[in-house]
Motif scaffolding. Sequence first.
Motif, PDB file in Angstrom:
ATOM      1  N   ARG A 167       0.775  -1.224  -0.155  1.00  0.00           N
ATOM      2  CA  ARG A 167      -0.028  -0.042  -0.140  1.00  0.00           C
ATOM      3  C   ARG A 167       0.848   1.363  -0.128  1.00  0.00           C
ATOM      4  O   ARG A 167       1.563   1.460   1.076  1.00  0.00           O
ATOM      5  N   ALA A 168       0.430   2.264  -0.952  1.00  0.00           N
ATOM      6  CA  ALA A 168       1.235   3.267  -0.713  1.00  0.00           C
ATOM      7  C   ALA A 168       1.055   4.287   0.522  1.00  0.00           C
ATOM      8  O   ALA A 168       0.108   4.292   0.734  1.00  0.00           O
ATOM      9  N   ILE A 169       2.230   4.815   0.555  1.00  0.00           N
ATOM     10  CA  ILE A 169       1.985   5.806   2.073  1.00  0.00           C
ATOM     11  C   ILE A 169       1.921   7.208   1.435  1.00  0.00           C
ATOM     12  O   ILE A 169       2.422   7.638   0.932  1.00  0.00           O
ATOM     13  N   LYS A 170       0.556   7.697   2.066  1.00  0.00           N
ATOM     14  CA  LYS A 170       0.390   9.107   1.903  1.00  0.00           C
ATOM     15  C   LYS A 170       1.069   9.988   2.629  1.00  0.00           C
ATOM     16  O   LYS A 170       1.298   9.760   3.756  1.00  0.00           O
ATOM     17  N   PRO A 171       1.946  10.896   2.113  1.00  0.00           N
ATOM     18  CA  PRO A 171       2.789  11.860   2.939  1.00  0.00           C
ATOM     19  C   PRO A 171       1.959  12.702   3.978  1.00  0.00           C
ATOM     20  O   PRO A 171       2.544  13.404   4.877  1.00  0.00           O
ATOM     21  N   GLY A 172       0.755  13.135   3.397  1.00  0.00           N
ATOM     22  CA  GLY A 172      -0.041  14.288   3.908  1.00  0.00           C
ATOM     23  C   GLY A 172      -0.106  14.018   5.564  1.00  0.00           C
ATOM     24  O   GLY A 172       0.322  14.638   6.481  1.00  0.00           O
ATOM     25  N   PRO A 173      -0.890  12.611   6.054  1.00  0.00           N
ATOM     26  CA  PRO A 173      -0.975  12.659   7.420  1.00  0.00           C
ATOM     27  C   PRO A 173       0.171  12.302   8.262  1.00  0.00           C
ATOM     28  O   PRO A 173       0.331  12.820   9.445  1.00  0.00           O
ATOM     29  N   TYR A 174       1.313  11.910   7.669  1.00  0.00           N
ATOM     30  CA  TYR A 174       2.547  11.844   8.415  1.00  0.00           C
ATOM     31  C   TYR A 174       3.123  12.944   8.389  1.00  0.00           C
ATOM     32  O   TYR A 174       3.980  13.277   9.494  1.00  0.00           O
ATOM     33  N   GLY A 175       2.949  13.901   7.547  1.00  0.00           N
ATOM     34  CA  GLY A 175       3.356  15.354   7.695  1.00  0.00           C
ATOM     35  C   GLY A 175       2.744  16.198   8.800  1.00  0.00           C
ATOM     36  O   GLY A 175       3.353  16.852   9.657  1.00  0.00           O
ATOM     37  N   ALA A 176       1.421  15.777   8.849  1.00  0.00           N
ATOM     38  CA  ALA A 176       0.655  16.265  10.009  1.00  0.00           C
ATOM     39  C   ALA A 176       1.180  15.735  11.293  1.00  0.00           C
ATOM     40  O   ALA A 176       0.973  16.471  12.476  1.00  0.00           O
TER      41      ALA A 176
END
Length: 875
Positions: free
Chosen positions: A380-389
Motif C-alpha cells: 500500500r502506498a504511503i500518503k505523505p500528508g497524514p505523516y506530515g501532520a
Amino acid sequence: MTDSIGRAEALLAEHREGRGRLKVFLGAAPGVGKTYAMLQAAQTALRQGRRVRAGIVETHGRRETAALLAGLPQQPLRRVEHRGLKLTELDLEGLLADPPELVLVDELAHSNASGSRHAKRWQDVEDLLAAGIHVYTTVNVQHLESLNDEVRDITGVQVRETVPDQVLLDADDLVLIDLPPRELLERLREGKVYVPEQARVAIDAFFSQTNLTALRELAMRTAAAQVDSALALRYRQQGQAAPPLLGRLIVGAGTAPSAERLVRHASRLADQRHLPWTLVHVDTGQPLDDAARANLQASQRLAERLGGEVLTLRDSDPARALVRHARDQRASVLLIGRGRPRGFSLRRRLASRLLRLAQGLEIAILDLDRDAPAAARPRRAIKPGPYGAAILATTVAAAIAEGLSGLLELPNISLIFLAAVLLVAVRSSRGPALFCALLGFLAYDFLFIPPAFSLTINREQDVLTLAFFLLMALLTGDLAARQRRQLQALRRTQRETLALLDFTRQLSAASDRQAVVSVTLKQLGDATRHVCLLLPEKAGQLVTQPGDLTLANNERIAAEWAWKQEKPAGCGTDTLPSGGWWWWPLLSESGSLAVLGVRRDNAQPLDHAERRQLASVAQPLGQALARVRLSEDLEAARLHGETEQLRSALLASVSHDLRTPLTVMRGSIDALATLGDAIPTSDRQELLEATRQEAERLDRYIQNLLDMTRLGHGSLQLARDWVDPGDILASALQRLQPLLSGLQVATRIEPGLPLLWVHPALIEQALVNVLENAIRFSAPGGRLEICLLRQGGELQIAVADEGPGIPPEDRARIFDMFYTAARGDRGGQGTGLGLAICQGMVGAHGGRVSVEDGLDGRGTTLRMHLPLPAAPPAE
C-alpha cells in the motif's frame, strides 16, 4: 401420507412447468467422446419422432463424429466479426423464434463473441431452457468454476472459460463419459483427438498420465455430487425428509489477490457438506486502495455466480463481527483465508482471535499464499500528508512543552505529547498516530529527560517514565484511530439508513404510479448517476420513465431480458454487458413489476456497495409499485362492479318499465285492429288516449336515458338564455296536466322574481322529473305544493307532497341511478333515472338539489337551488 406425496409431486411439477430439461455430457478431458455420445443420443431421439435440431456442434474434424450429424436438422450459425476474424456463433434468436423440441449445444463453457446477447454460452442455454426447449450439451470438468484453482494446481494451466457449478447441479440428467487415461492417450497418438503435431504438444503440456488421472477423479467426484443432489431432490419429491442442512458456512472475505481462491474453495466445501454459504466482508473503516477494492469486488462477483450470498458488515473488530454474525445465522463452519503477516500490528491476528472467540464453531483456515512469493505482494502506498501532520503535531507539542517546562513537573509534560498523538489519531488513521507516538517518545527523551539534548537516560525512574509514555501513546493512538474509523462507519451506516428511511417514507405517501416514479428518480439519481424506470403498459410494452429518455437498441434489449428472466443484466453483468446501463428487475410474487436502470456518467460498472445499496431500495420500491398496482386493480374492480350493477339495473328497468307502455300500446292497437267499428266511439277514444299517454311515457323514459348518457359523457351543451322562472313552471305544469288531474295542486310564486340565466329546456325537464316523482308517490286526491322564491343569491323551486316520505338515511340515495328500480316501484313505474338526471342538469348550471320533509311533516320536499347572476338591463 399418500396425499402428502401427491401434493409434493404436484408442487414440483408446477415448479418445472414450462421449462426445458437439461442433459449434460460430462468428461474429464477433450477427446473422451462427449460430442459423439451426445450425437448418438440425438439420433435416438430423432428416430423416436422428436423434433431435434443441432444448434452448434464442434466435430474438430473427426470423421466418426461428423458422420453422426447426417440426417440431423441444423440451425444456421450466426456469423460475427471479432478483432478482424470471422467467427460462427450459436443463433440464439433464431432458435427462440422457431423453437425445436430438443436442441444440441456443444461446449457449454464457450465464451461468446462481443456483441452477443450473453457473454457465455451457458447463459444462452439458460434462455433456451426458460423457453421450454430441451437441451443436450457437453462440458469438461476443468471448466467448472469452483475447480478452477484445483485444475491449475494439477495441470499448471489456468482455465479462462468457466461454468458455474449450479448449472450442473440444476441439470435434469448428467452423463459421465469416462475413458481410461491409457486409452485416451492412445487416441491422441492415433490422431483421433488432434492432428499429430497438436497431439504431441498436448501430450507434453496437458495430457499426461498423472493429469488425466487427477482430472478423471475430479469428474467422478462431480458426477457423484450431482447424483447426491438428485437423490435429495427425489426425497423431497416423494414427500420424505431430505438430508438435513447442518447450519451455514460463513466465509470471511479479504482484499488479497488470492481472495477468489478462497471463494472457490468455499463453494466446493458448501457443496460437499450441503451447506448454504455467505461471503462476509467486514468494513473496519480502513480506506482501500484501487487494487484491494478490485480484489474484493471480484471475489464478491464470483461468490454471486457460484450461488453464495454476499454481505458487508461494519465493525472495528473483524473477528468479533464474524463470530457474532455466525452465531446470529446459526452457522456451523467459519472459513477464513490465511496470508503472510504484513507489517506490525498491536492486535492479535484474525485466526488467533477467532479460535479464542468462536467457541462451539468449526474454524477452517485456508492457506492462500502457499504459491505466492512474498516479493510479489502489492504494498500500500504511503500518503505523505497524514505523516506530515504527525511531524507538525509533534513539533507544536514540543514547542508548547518547552514553553511550559518551567511551570510543570517532568511527568506532566508527557501529557502534551499524548494530546498530540490523540489529535493525529482522530484526524487521520492508525499509521500516522503510531508514527506520532514514536516521534513524541524521541522528542520527550531528547528535549526533557536529563541529560537534555541527548538520548541517554541517567536515572532509572526516567526509563520507566519513558516506557509508560510510549505504551500509553501507542495504546491511545491505536484506540483513537479505531474509534474514529468506527465513528465514520456508523455515520455512513446512518446516512444510508436515513436515506432508505426517507425513500421508504416518500414511497408510502405516493398514491399513484407516477408519484412513485417521481420519488424514485429524485431520490436515487444524483450528479454522477442517472436513474430510470421501465414500466409495463396495458399492451405489454415497457415504457421508459422519464418519458424524454431515449434508450439505445442494445440497452432496451438488455432491459427486456432482465424483465423476462427476472435477473440483472447490462453493464457489469455477464448478460449484454456492452451497454452503459445496469438493469435490475423489481419483483413480486406474481413476477416482474418494473425494471430499474442505473448508469454512471463515466459508463463504468457499479461496484458491489452501490449494487447492494440499490438492491436494498429495490424491495420497498417493488412493494410500492405492487401496492399501487393493487390499488389500481381494486379501483378497476370497483368500477367494473358498479358498471355491472348499473347494467343489471338498466336491463331490469328496460325489461319492466319500458315493456309496460309497449304492452298497453300493443293491446290498444290490437283491440282497434280486431274489433274496428264494433267498438263504441267513446271506448275507441279512450283506447287512443291510453295509447297516446303510454307513448308519451315511453318517450320520457327514452329521453331520460339519452339525457343521462349525455351527462355521463360530458357532451350536454348549455344553450343559456334569460328566462322567467314562472314561464318554466307553467310549461312543466302544462306537460303534466293529465297526471295532475287527480291531485290538489297549489302554486306559490314570490312577486318580483328576477330572470334566470339557464338552458330553459333542461331546467324545465328537471322540474318535470321532480314533479313526476312527486305525482308517482302521491295518493289520489293528495296535495301537491309548488313554490318559487328567492333566498339570498339563489332561486329556489320547491315541490312538496304528502307521500310516504323518505327516511333520512336514504335521502342521499334517491339521486343514484336506478335507485327506484332497485327498491321497487311502490308508487308507479319508472327507471329510477329522473332524480339523477335532475341533479345532473341542475349541477351543470352550478346549482344543487336538497331533500326535506313534506307538507305538515309528511311526504317529501325536493328543492332545486339555482344561482342568480346579475340581470341584464331591461329592453
